[in-house]
Motif scaffolding. Structure first.
Motif, PDB file in Angstrom:
ATOM      1  N   HIS A  87       0.806  -1.232   0.000  1.00  9.43           N
ATOM      2  CA  HIS A  87       0.000   0.000   0.000  1.00  9.43           C
ATOM      3  C   HIS A  87       0.835   1.276   0.000  1.00  9.43           C
ATOM      4  CE1 HIS A  87       0.633  -0.190   4.385  1.00  9.43           C
ATOM      5  NE2 HIS A  87       0.241   1.069   4.450  1.00  9.43           N
ATOM      6  N   ASP A  88       1.975   1.260   0.696  1.00 10.63           N
ATOM      7  CA  ASP A  88       2.796   2.478   0.798  1.00 10.63           C
ATOM      8  C   ASP A  88       4.032   2.428  -0.098  1.00 10.63           C
ATOM      9  OD1 ASP A  88       1.440   4.283   2.378  1.00 10.63           O
ATOM     10  OD2 ASP A  88       2.340   3.587   4.266  1.00 10.63           O
ATOM     11  N   ILE A  89       4.012   1.582  -1.125  1.00 10.00           N
ATOM     12  CA  ILE A  89       5.195   1.414  -1.973  1.00 10.00           C
ATOM     13  C   ILE A  89       5.637   2.749  -2.585  1.00 10.00           C
ATOM     14  CG2 ILE A  89       3.973   0.881  -4.143  1.00 10.00           C
ATOM     15  CD1 ILE A  89       6.820  -1.242  -2.952  1.00 10.00           C
ATOM     16  N   THR A 115       1.647  12.730  -2.267  1.00 12.16           N
ATOM     17  CA  THR A 115       1.807  12.211  -3.630  1.00 12.16           C
ATOM     18  C   THR A 115       2.122  10.712  -3.633  1.00 12.16           C
ATOM     19  OG1 THR A 115       4.183  12.710  -3.715  1.00 12.16           O
ATOM     20  CG2 THR A 115       2.686  14.426  -4.506  1.00 12.16           C
ATOM     21  N   HIS A 116       2.344  10.105  -2.428  1.00 15.47           N
ATOM     22  CA  HIS A 116       2.818   8.711  -2.443  1.00 15.47           C
ATOM     23  C   HIS A 116       1.809   7.720  -3.040  1.00 15.47           C
ATOM     24  CE1 HIS A 116       0.866   8.250   1.575  1.00 15.47           C
ATOM     25  NE2 HIS A 116       0.791   6.973   1.261  1.00 15.47           N
ATOM     26  N   PRO A 117       0.483   7.927  -2.911  1.00 16.17           N
ATOM     27  CA  PRO A 117      -0.402   6.967  -3.617  1.00 16.17           C
ATOM     28  C   PRO A 117      -0.219   7.023  -5.137  1.00 16.17           C
ATOM     29  CG  PRO A 117      -1.616   8.133  -1.891  1.00 16.17           C
ATOM     30  CD  PRO A 117      -0.304   8.847  -2.038  1.00 16.17           C
ATOM     31  N   LEU A 139      -5.787   4.507  -3.449  1.00 16.93           N
ATOM     32  CA  LEU A 139      -6.959   5.098  -2.783  1.00 16.93           C
ATOM     33  C   LEU A 139      -7.022   4.834  -1.281  1.00 16.93           C
ATOM     34  CD1 LEU A 139      -9.564   4.192  -5.571  1.00 16.93           C
ATOM     35  CD2 LEU A 139      -8.394   6.375  -5.230  1.00 16.93           C
ATOM     36  N   HIS A 140      -5.919   4.375  -0.656  1.00 19.89           N
ATOM     37  CA  HIS A 140      -6.003   4.017   0.764  1.00 19.89           C
ATOM     38  C   HIS A 140      -5.999   5.221   1.707  1.00 19.89           C
ATOM     39  CE1 HIS A 140      -1.583   4.208   0.270  1.00 19.89           C
ATOM     40  NE2 HIS A 140      -1.539   4.459   1.556  1.00 19.89           N
ATOM     41  N   HIS A 141      -5.945   6.446   1.158  1.00 19.01           N
ATOM     42  CA  HIS A 141      -6.081   7.644   2.002  1.00 19.01           C
ATOM     43  C   HIS A 141      -7.359   8.413   1.703  1.00 19.01           C
ATOM     44  CE1 HIS A 141      -2.335   7.539   4.267  1.00 19.01           C
ATOM     45  NE2 HIS A 141      -1.748   7.086   3.171  1.00 19.01           N
ATOM     46  N   GLU A 142      -8.293   7.787   0.998  1.00 25.66           N
ATOM     47  CA  GLU A 142      -9.590   8.419   0.793  1.00 25.66           C
ATOM     48  C   GLU A 142     -10.422   8.239   2.075  1.00 25.66           C
ATOM     49  OE1 GLU A 142     -10.329  10.157  -1.722  1.00 25.66           O
ATOM     50  OE2 GLU A 142      -9.005   9.523  -3.343  1.00 25.66           O
TER      51      GLU A 142
END
Ligand SMILES: [Fe+2]
Length: 218
Positions: A87-89, A115-117, A139-142
């Motif tokens: 997820h945080d790659i 910008t990481h996503p 989308l894991h920070h939506e």
């Protein structure tokens, strides 16, 4: 089936079937190799910061457990487990001075972190075989109420896999030590999650999280 009496066609059909099987096997092996490289990259990323060591692995395991609690089929559970691991790659593209900063981030620094996503999506798209994980990585920070990033999606417009990772990612961040604080007790972390039900988190998925028996690894 070739017409009877055409042995050449039998031979050709057999050869094509063998070739297709070999090609599928080669593709599977290539995907496994790419996946191992990305997992290694994710672990290398975490080794930059002792505070996040093991974060992706825990988020992966919690996401698997929560996906099962949500009643998803095992192939979907497995896809979410792998996506959560990556997820945080995209943080590989964030400078150390920002990623490892002890104090509060300035607005420009926060904009860079956010910008990481998109960076993660670009990395996965480059390999060409990881489209299954783009929704989690991108989308894991939506947030459930549309206040998250990068797209400001809300409710069911956010894919379920990203809603799952949103919860366990936050939970793991709260229940592990950070440069600016020690880990929060389990009950406090659960209270904070509960208070953000319907704003940051999908209420139904959060209920499944509470029902799942997931407890921070000590
Ligand atoms: Fe993230």
């Amino acid at each position: 089936m070739p017409p009877a009496g055409w042995p050449e066609l039998d031979v050709l059909t057999d050869a094509l079937e063998r070739s297709a099987a070999a090609s599928a096997t080669a593709r599977w092996a290539l995907e496994q190799t790419c996946l191992e490289i990305l997992e290694t990259l994710a672990e290398a990323l975490e080794s930059r910061d002792r505070y996040t060591a093991g974060h992706s692995r825990r988020v992966s395991n919690y996401s698997r457990d929560l996906a099962r609690e949500c009643g998803l089929f095992e192939d979907e559970v497995e896809r979410i487990r792998i996506g959560a691991l990556l997820h945080d790659i995209g943080k590989v593209g964030i400078p150390d001075a920002i990623l490892l900063k002890d104090g509060l981030l300035s607005d420009p620094e926060r904009a860079i972190i956010e910008t990481h996503p998109a960076i993660g999506v670009r990395i996965l798209k480059r390999t060409g075989v990881f489209v299954d994980y783009l929704s989690i990585v991108g989308l894991h920070h939506e947030n459930h109420d549309g206040s998250g990033y990068p797209n400001g999606l809300a409710g069911v417009d956010i894919p379920l896999d990203a809603r799952i990772v949103r919860i366990v990612d936050t939970y793991d961040a709260m229940t592990t030590d950070r440069p600016y604080r020690t880990r929060l007790p389990e009950d406090i972390a659960r209270k904070i999650l509960s208070d953000a039900s319907g704003t940051q988190f999908d209420p139904e998925v959060l209920q499944s999280f509470f029902a799942s028996g997931i407890v921070a690894a000590k």
